[in-house]
Scaffold this motif. Structure first.
Motif, PDB file in Angstrom:
ATOM      1  N   GLU A  47       0.831  -1.199   0.000  1.00  0.00           N
ATOM      2  CA  GLU A  47       0.000   0.000   0.000  1.00  0.00           C
ATOM      3  C   GLU A  47       0.873   1.258   0.000  1.00  0.00           C
ATOM      4  OE1 GLU A  47      -3.223   0.318  -0.282  1.00  0.00           O
ATOM      5  OE2 GLU A  47      -3.907  -1.732   0.013  1.00  0.00           O
ATOM      6  N   SER A  48       1.940   1.238   0.779  1.00  0.00           N
ATOM      7  CA  SER A  48       2.851   2.381   0.844  1.00  0.00           C
ATOM      8  C   SER A  48       3.525   2.627  -0.505  1.00  0.00           C
ATOM      9  CB  SER A  48       3.905   2.135   1.916  1.00  0.00           C
ATOM     10  OG  SER A  48       4.853   3.166   1.938  1.00  0.00           O
ATOM     11  N   LYS A  49       3.992   1.562  -1.132  1.00  0.00           N
ATOM     12  CA  LYS A  49       4.615   1.695  -2.447  1.00  0.00           C
ATOM     13  C   LYS A  49       3.639   2.251  -3.472  1.00  0.00           C
ATOM     14  CE  LYS A  49       7.954  -2.038  -1.851  1.00  0.00           C
ATOM     15  NZ  LYS A  49       8.357  -3.384  -2.266  1.00  0.00           N
ATOM     16  N   MET A  50       2.401   1.772  -3.432  1.00  0.00           N
ATOM     17  CA  MET A  50       1.390   2.256  -4.370  1.00  0.00           C
ATOM     18  C   MET A  50       1.099   3.741  -4.156  1.00  0.00           C
ATOM     19  SD  MET A  50       0.854  -0.121  -6.444  1.00  0.00           S
ATOM     20  CE  MET A  50      -0.455   0.659  -7.341  1.00  0.00           C
ATOM     21  N   ARG A  51       0.998   4.174  -2.898  1.00  0.00           N
ATOM     22  CA  ARG A  51       0.769   5.594  -2.617  1.00  0.00           C
ATOM     23  C   ARG A  51       1.898   6.446  -3.174  1.00  0.00           C
ATOM     24  NH1 ARG A  51      -1.451   3.585   2.130  1.00  0.00           N
ATOM     25  NH2 ARG A  51       0.503   3.723   3.259  1.00  0.00           N
ATOM     26  N   LYS A  52       3.144   5.967  -3.030  1.00  0.00           N
ATOM     27  CA  LYS A  52       4.303   6.707  -3.543  1.00  0.00           C
ATOM     28  C   LYS A  52       4.263   6.786  -5.066  1.00  0.00           C
ATOM     29  CE  LYS A  52       7.361   5.626   0.304  1.00  0.00           C
ATOM     30  NZ  LYS A  52       8.543   4.872   0.756  1.00  0.00           N
ATOM     31  N   ILE A  53       3.930   5.689  -5.715  1.00  0.00           N
ATOM     32  CA  ILE A  53       3.855   5.666  -7.181  1.00  0.00           C
ATOM     33  C   ILE A  53       2.767   6.614  -7.671  1.00  0.00           C
ATOM     34  CG2 ILE A  53       3.210   4.232  -9.164  1.00  0.00           C
ATOM     35  CD1 ILE A  53       4.624   1.886  -7.717  1.00  0.00           C
ATOM     36  N   ILE A  54       1.609   6.586  -7.014  1.00  0.00           N
ATOM     37  CA  ILE A  54       0.499   7.459  -7.409  1.00  0.00           C
ATOM     38  C   ILE A  54       0.869   8.920  -7.202  1.00  0.00           C
ATOM     39  CG2 ILE A  54      -1.864   8.134  -6.805  1.00  0.00           C
ATOM     40  CD1 ILE A  54      -2.350   5.088  -6.246  1.00  0.00           C
ATOM     41  N   ALA A  55       1.507   9.234  -6.066  1.00  0.00           N
ATOM     42  CA  ALA A  55       1.914  10.612  -5.799  1.00  0.00           C
ATOM     43  C   ALA A  55       2.932  11.081  -6.833  1.00  0.00           C
ATOM     44  CB  ALA A  55       2.490  10.726  -4.388  1.00  0.00           C
ATOM     45  N   LYS A  56       3.869  10.207  -7.189  1.00  0.00           N
ATOM     46  CA  LYS A  56       4.877  10.554  -8.188  1.00  0.00           C
ATOM     47  C   LYS A  56       4.224  10.836  -9.538  1.00  0.00           C
ATOM     48  CE  LYS A  56       9.131   8.735 -10.225  1.00  0.00           C
ATOM     49  NZ  LYS A  56      10.063   7.596 -10.262  1.00  0.00           N
ATOM     50  N   GLN A  57       3.250  10.037  -9.914  1.00  0.00           N
ATOM     51  CA  GLN A  57       2.546  10.230 -11.178  1.00  0.00           C
ATOM     52  C   GLN A  57       1.768  11.544 -11.177  1.00  0.00           C
ATOM     53  OE1 GLN A  57       2.776   8.572 -13.985  1.00  0.00           O
ATOM     54  NE2 GLN A  57       1.285   9.860 -14.993  1.00  0.00           N
TER      55      GLN A  57
END
Length: 71
Positions: A47-57
């Motif tokens: 979940e943490s990795k996904m949040r980071k990827i979404i924020a980066k996008q």
């Protein structure tokens, strides 16, 4: 409307109807949420990795939008 355009339109309408019917059939075969015995739960690290990827996008999209304002 030409004969070929009419044929194309009828074909597209039939294809749309068939796809819609199949989607409804497949959806009716899925279990409802209360019937699922062991729903998948994602790990905290995932979940943490996904949040980071979404924020980066989102940052990249915002950067692109701000660069386009000058045009």
């Amino acid at each position: 409307m030409s004969n070929q355009q009419l044929k194309n339109r009828v074909f597209e309408d039939m294809l749309y109807f068939a796809a819609e019917h199949m989607a409804n059939e497949l959806a009716s075969e899925l279990p409802i949420d209360s019937e699922v015995e062991h729903p998948h739960i994602f790990s905290g690290s995932f979940e943490s990795k996904m949040r980071k990827i979404i924020a980066k996008q989102k940052r990249a999209e915002n950067r692109n939008k701000s660069n386009m304002v000058g045009f």
